[in-house]
Design an enzyme around this catalytic site. Structure first.
Site, PDB file in Angstrom:
ATOM      1  N   ILE A  85      -6.745   7.735  -1.476  1.00 34.88           N
ATOM      2  CA  ILE A  85      -6.849   6.293  -0.980  1.00 34.88           C
ATOM      3  C   ILE A  85      -7.806   5.565   0.538  1.00 34.88           C
ATOM      4  O   ILE A  85      -7.377   6.393   0.882  1.00 34.88           O
ATOM      5  CB  ILE A  85      -5.518   5.564  -0.523  1.00 34.88           C
ATOM      6  CG1 ILE A  85      -5.273   4.142  -1.446  1.00 34.88           C
ATOM      7  CG2 ILE A  85      -4.601   6.626   0.265  1.00 34.88           C
ATOM      8  CD1 ILE A  85      -4.338   3.855  -1.008  1.00 34.88           C
ATOM      9  N   SER A  86      -8.696   4.657  -0.361  1.00 38.46           N
ATOM     10  CA  SER A  86     -10.010   4.464   0.533  1.00 38.46           C
ATOM     11  C   SER A  86      -9.253   3.508   1.565  1.00 38.46           C
ATOM     12  O   SER A  86      -8.264   2.818   1.399  1.00 38.46           O
ATOM     13  CB  SER A  86     -11.069   3.718   0.322  1.00 38.46           C
ATOM     14  OG  SER A  86     -11.585   3.775  -0.982  1.00 38.46           O
ATOM     15  N   GLN A  87      -9.641   4.131   2.984  1.00 41.69           N
ATOM     16  CA  GLN A  87      -9.460   3.055   3.928  1.00 41.69           C
ATOM     17  C   GLN A  87      -9.328   1.253   3.741  1.00 41.69           C
ATOM     18  O   GLN A  87     -10.480   0.592   3.133  1.00 41.69           O
ATOM     19  CB  GLN A  87     -10.596   2.808   5.227  1.00 41.69           C
ATOM     20  CG  GLN A  87     -10.738   2.004   6.667  1.00 41.69           C
ATOM     21  CD  GLN A  87     -11.597   2.107   7.469  1.00 41.69           C
ATOM     22  OE1 GLN A  87     -12.456   2.703   6.528  1.00 41.69           O
ATOM     23  NE2 GLN A  87     -11.951   1.913   8.383  1.00 41.69           N
ATOM     24  N   ARG A  96       0.824  -1.441   0.245  1.00 47.47           N
ATOM     25  CA  ARG A  96      -0.139  -0.363   0.406  1.00 47.47           C
ATOM     26  C   ARG A  96       0.693   1.490  -0.172  1.00 47.47           C
ATOM     27  O   ARG A  96       0.400   1.852  -0.645  1.00 47.47           O
ATOM     28  CB  ARG A  96      -0.892  -0.719   1.037  1.00 47.47           C
ATOM     29  CG  ARG A  96      -1.935   1.201   1.401  1.00 47.47           C
ATOM     30  CD  ARG A  96      -3.046   1.047   2.311  1.00 47.47           C
ATOM     31  NE  ARG A  96      -4.227   1.370   1.861  1.00 47.47           N
ATOM     32  CZ  ARG A  96      -4.617   2.935   2.968  1.00 47.47           C
ATOM     33  NH1 ARG A  96      -3.944   2.814   4.300  1.00 47.47           N
ATOM     34  NH2 ARG A  96      -5.110   4.021   2.994  1.00 47.47           N
TER      35      ARG A  96
END
Length: 230
Positions: free
Chosen positions: A78-80, A52
């Site tokens: 950026i999504s959780q 990530r």
């Protein structure tokens, strides 16, 4: 390339990271996702393996394995990791073969990479040219070769390659775009955040072949799904 090979391509030593992006930080994240109810072991393995920290700027790399959404520029995030895992798990459920998946909102490409590690063919659309081009370069570098990119308006879907076995939308809309439902194959699943800011629901829509079955999974907070290109 099968699923194991795709995961292996994302797990090279030179992308593993040190210190704040180390294995111990990843394991802590996976433990947290389990506590929050993620059960699909394939999804958890993928989240553990994908670097990530490669999807965010240098200033935030130390937070790459925190269970938080983070800014990526262009007023996007950026999504959780939990939400990425939840959305991916939702489209994998049900036992149907998910051969062809459409993603609306490529962003930095993190959700794209998760999908690409688990599913054979990913078609992804991004309305911001800069993000689309950056994601294309990033995923090629990480060995994701089963992704087809499109710079376009996600409200329209991508009719050329329809129908899709699953559609994943990574931005919120007041109403589900009709084009997306029309491009969903019988037995397919569409997951999309729906509602105004502060009151969005993560909605799962299934095409039963005789109609659409809908249920809301939980409350979420996403950036809006905008029209046009930029």
């Amino acid at each position: 390339m099968d699923e194991g090979d795709r995961l292996s391509a994302l797990h090279h030593h030179h992308l593993r990271g040190l210190g704040m992006t180390s294995d111990s930080r990843r394991e802590k994240l996976i433990a947290e996702l389990r506590q929050m109810g993620i059960r699909n072991e394939r999804v958890l393995t993928t989240i553990r393996n994908i670097p990530r920290h490669e999807f965010i700027g240098d200033a935030l790399k130390g937070r790459a394995y925190d269970n938080d959404a983070l800014p990526i520029g262009q007023a996007q995030t950026i999504s959780q990791p939990y939400i990425v895992a939840k959305m991916t798990e939702a489209i994998l459920e049900g036992g149907a073969k998910r051969g062809k998946v459409l993603e609306i909102g490529t962003g930095c490409g993190y959700q794209t990479a998760v999908l690409a590690a688990l599913l054979p063919r990913i078609f992804t659309i991004e309305r911001l040219r800069y993000l689309s081009e950056q994601a294309r370069v990033r995923l090629a570098r990480l060995g994701c070769h089963n992704v087809v990119f499109n710079y376009g308006d996600g409200h329209l879907g991508w009719k050329t390659h329809a129908p899709y076995d699953a559609i994943v939308v990574t931005a919120a809309t007041a109403n589900v775009p009709l084009a997306l439902k029309e491009q969903l194959a019988p037995g397919g699943r569409l997951i999309i955040p729906v509602g105004p800011e502060g009151a969005q629901a993560l909605r799962l829509i299934e095409n039963t072949g005789a109609g659409f079955k809908t249920r809301d999974l939980e409350t979420v907070s996403f950036v809006p799904l905008l029209t046009g290109k930029a």
